[in-house]
Design a protein around this motif. Structure first.
Motif, PDB file in Angstrom:
ATOM      1  N   ALA A 164     -45.368 -29.762-116.949  1.00 39.67           N
ATOM      2  CA  ALA A 164     -45.177 -30.132-118.356  1.00 39.67           C
ATOM      3  C   ALA A 164     -45.457 -28.918-119.232  1.00 39.67           C
ATOM      4  N   LYS A 165     -44.900 -28.932-120.444  1.00 39.49           N
ATOM      5  CA  LYS A 165     -45.119 -27.805-121.343  1.00 39.49           C
ATOM      6  C   LYS A 165     -45.477 -28.289-122.733  1.00 39.49           C
ATOM      7  N   PHE A 166     -46.355 -27.511-123.378  1.00 36.12           N
ATOM      8  CA  PHE A 166     -46.621 -27.751-124.797  1.00 36.12           C
ATOM      9  C   PHE A 166     -46.361 -26.456-125.549  1.00 36.12           C
ATOM     10  N   LYS A 167     -45.445 -26.527-126.527  1.00 34.84           N
ATOM     11  CA  LYS A 167     -45.010 -25.350-127.276  1.00 34.84           C
ATOM     12  C   LYS A 167     -44.710 -24.177-126.345  1.00 34.84           C
ATOM     13  N   GLY A 168     -43.984 -24.481-125.294  1.00 27.82           N
ATOM     14  CA  GLY A 168     -43.498 -23.440-124.393  1.00 27.82           C
ATOM     15  C   GLY A 168     -44.456 -23.007-123.299  1.00 27.82           C
ATOM     16  N   GLN A 169     -45.693 -23.486-123.368  1.00 27.44           N
ATOM     17  CA  GLN A 169     -46.679 -23.059-122.358  1.00 27.44           C
ATOM     18  C   GLN A 169     -46.941 -24.187-121.365  1.00 27.44           C
ATOM     19  N   PRO A 273     -42.327 -44.895-124.969  1.00 30.09           N
ATOM     20  CA  PRO A 273     -43.240 -43.748-125.124  1.00 30.09           C
ATOM     21  C   PRO A 273     -42.823 -42.851-126.283  1.00 30.09           C
ATOM     22  N   LYS A 274     -43.824 -42.383-127.039  1.00 35.86           N
ATOM     23  CA  LYS A 274     -43.546 -41.463-128.140  1.00 35.86           C
ATOM     24  C   LYS A 274     -43.846 -40.036-127.680  1.00 35.86           C
ATOM     25  N   ILE A 275     -42.896 -39.163-127.902  1.00 39.87           N
ATOM     26  CA  ILE A 275     -43.079 -37.779-127.459  1.00 39.87           C
ATOM     27  C   ILE A 275     -43.518 -36.943-128.657  1.00 39.87           C
ATOM     28  N   VAL A 276     -44.599 -36.232-128.448  1.00 44.56           N
ATOM     29  CA  VAL A 276     -45.178 -35.419-129.512  1.00 44.56           C
ATOM     30  C   VAL A 276     -44.305 -34.173-129.744  1.00 44.56           C
ATOM     31  N   ASN A 277     -44.282 -33.671-130.981  1.00 45.64           N
ATOM     32  CA  ASN A 277     -43.549 -32.436-131.286  1.00 45.64           C
ATOM     33  C   ASN A 277     -44.016 -31.290-130.406  1.00 45.64           C
ATOM     34  N   GLY A 278     -43.059 -30.591-129.787  1.00 44.66           N
ATOM     35  CA  GLY A 278     -43.435 -29.430-128.977  1.00 44.66           C
ATOM     36  C   GLY A 278     -43.760 -29.759-127.534  1.00 44.66           C
ATOM     37  N   ALA A 279     -43.705 -31.063-127.165  1.00 39.84           N
ATOM     38  CA  ALA A 279     -44.083 -31.460-125.803  1.00 39.84           C
ATOM     39  C   ALA A 279     -42.872 -31.586-124.893  1.00 39.84           C
TER      40      ALA A 279
END
Ligand SMILES: *Cc1c(COP(=O)(O)O)cnc(C)c1O
Length: 368
Positions: A164-169, A273-279
């Motif tokens: 999984a990634k958050f803001k590209g990481q 499911p709600k997907i958070v911004n950047g996720a």
């Protein structure tokens, strides 16, 4: 139609011939503990996690425990964890002698609410453990900045979110040292028990290697009270093979999730499911919130669809944690989720017709 909650058959098809060859190699090697398969897996998993080091261990619970040990967490300390996680996160904290301090999740993303962390920090708090629940990354930017402000360490529980990634990481690369599980049902699953830690910190990686192997860096010299938490050599080999397929499998999981979104978008009695911004979500589980959950689960079961509940009882209400003296209702969001969430089948190999069938059974249930 019969759709079990989980099946490995499609994933196994990808792995079978290479795994059987690998077994022969392993068998003939006559080297069965912390050998070349472990070394290869640790290199490959560090590369996958974009960290300098990966250390293979016995399972996910031990991985979290050793992460905390490597940071020196001990009696009297407090460790912040979400109130709606799998029991392993809490148990690992308890093993160190520290106290788990529960933070409520965001009820739409299921993940720890970063805004609620700060008010629970005391001068005993040592670590925050965000859990990337069901495959969705936590909002790591906010969590890391809170940790920095109070000089706390971060340990990601990445058992459910490989890749999984958050803001590209990528998850497993944010915290000081991070833990994961390769329990068979996880996105990368062993054919038995295994786990790993990932970190950029050489000293923490060395400590974990020492703790997993009887507290010893040099054979027969024991620096600390260690454990036998070594990764199984054969599982390490199998996991190296699995790593070659994880991108393909993740893509497939995301495709299946998109079918659910498409087929269920007009059902008004459920929340998707709600997907958070950047996720970037990797859909370890597809968890919906529903009305009349237990009746729906029974109905799906009668129509041949297997489902599970992750999780029916939050850690704070488990008998094992009676001594923390919490009363039902202390963590209302965790309670609400445990009463309304339902996990639908999501695994490599599911076909669109099967998802359409599941959606039609759910629609029928609420139409009646
Ligand atoms: C599976 C899991 C663990 C524990 O992993 P094991 O390998 O079963 O010990 C820990 N945390 C979470 C969130 C998990 O889903």
């Amino acid at each position: 139609m019969k759709i079990p909650f989980l099946s490995f058959s499609s994933r196994n098809l990808d792995l079978k011939s290479e795994s059987l060859k690998l077994f022969e190699d392993f068998f003939d090697s006559e080297y069965y503990v912390l050998g070349k398969f472990t070394k290869q897996f640790e290199e490959d998993y560090a590369y996958f996690s974009q960290t300098k080091y990966a250390v293979g261990v016995s399972n996910g619970l031990d991985a979290i425990h050793l992460a905390l040990k490597s940071l020196g967490v001990t009696f009297g300390d407090e460790v912040i964890i979400p109130s709606n996680t799998y029991i392993a996160t809490a148990l690992a904290v308890t093993y160190t002698g520290a106290k788990p301090v529960f933070v409520e999740p965001d009820e739409h993303t299921f993940n720890i609410n970063p805004e609620q962390i700060e008010k629970l920090i005391t001068d005993r708090t040592k670590v925050i453990i965000p859990v990337h629940l069901y495959g969705q990354p936590c909002e790591m930017d906010k969590i890391i900045s809170t940790a920095r402000k109070y000089d706390l360490s971060v340990v990601e529980d990445n058992a459910q979110a490989h890749g999984a990634k958050f803001k590209g990481q990528v998850t497993g690369s944010f915290g000081d040292i991070n833990a994961t599980s390769f329990y068979p049902s996880k996105n990368i699953g062993a054919l038995g028990e295994a786990g790993a830690l990932t970190t950029d910190n050489e000293s923490l990686a060395e400590k974990v290697k020492m703790f997993r192997n009887y507290g010893s860096r040099e054979r027969y010299y024991n620096e600390v009270i260690g454990y036998n938490n070594r990764i199984d050599e054969l599982q390490a080999g199998i996991l190296t093979v699995s790593l070659k397929y994880i991108e393909k499998w993740t893509f497939e999981r995301q495709k299946i999730a998109s079918w659910y979104f498409e087929c269920l978008k007009n059902v008004s009695n459920i929340e998707l499911p709600k997907i958070v911004n950047g996720a970037v979500h990797v859909y370890h589980l597809f968890v919906i919130k529903v009305e009349r959950r237990d009746d729906l689960q029974k109905y799906l079961n009668e129509k041949g669809v297997g489902t599970l509940i992750h999780y029916p009882v939050p850690p704070y209400l488990q008998k094992a944690y009676e001594h923390l003296n919490y009363k039902r209702g202390h963590f209302p969001i965790a309670d609400k989720l445990s009463n309304s969430c339902l996990s639908l089948p999501l695994y490599v190999g599911l076909q669109k017709e099967q998802i359409q069938y599941i959606a039609s059974v759910i629609t029928d249930f609420y139409d009646k």
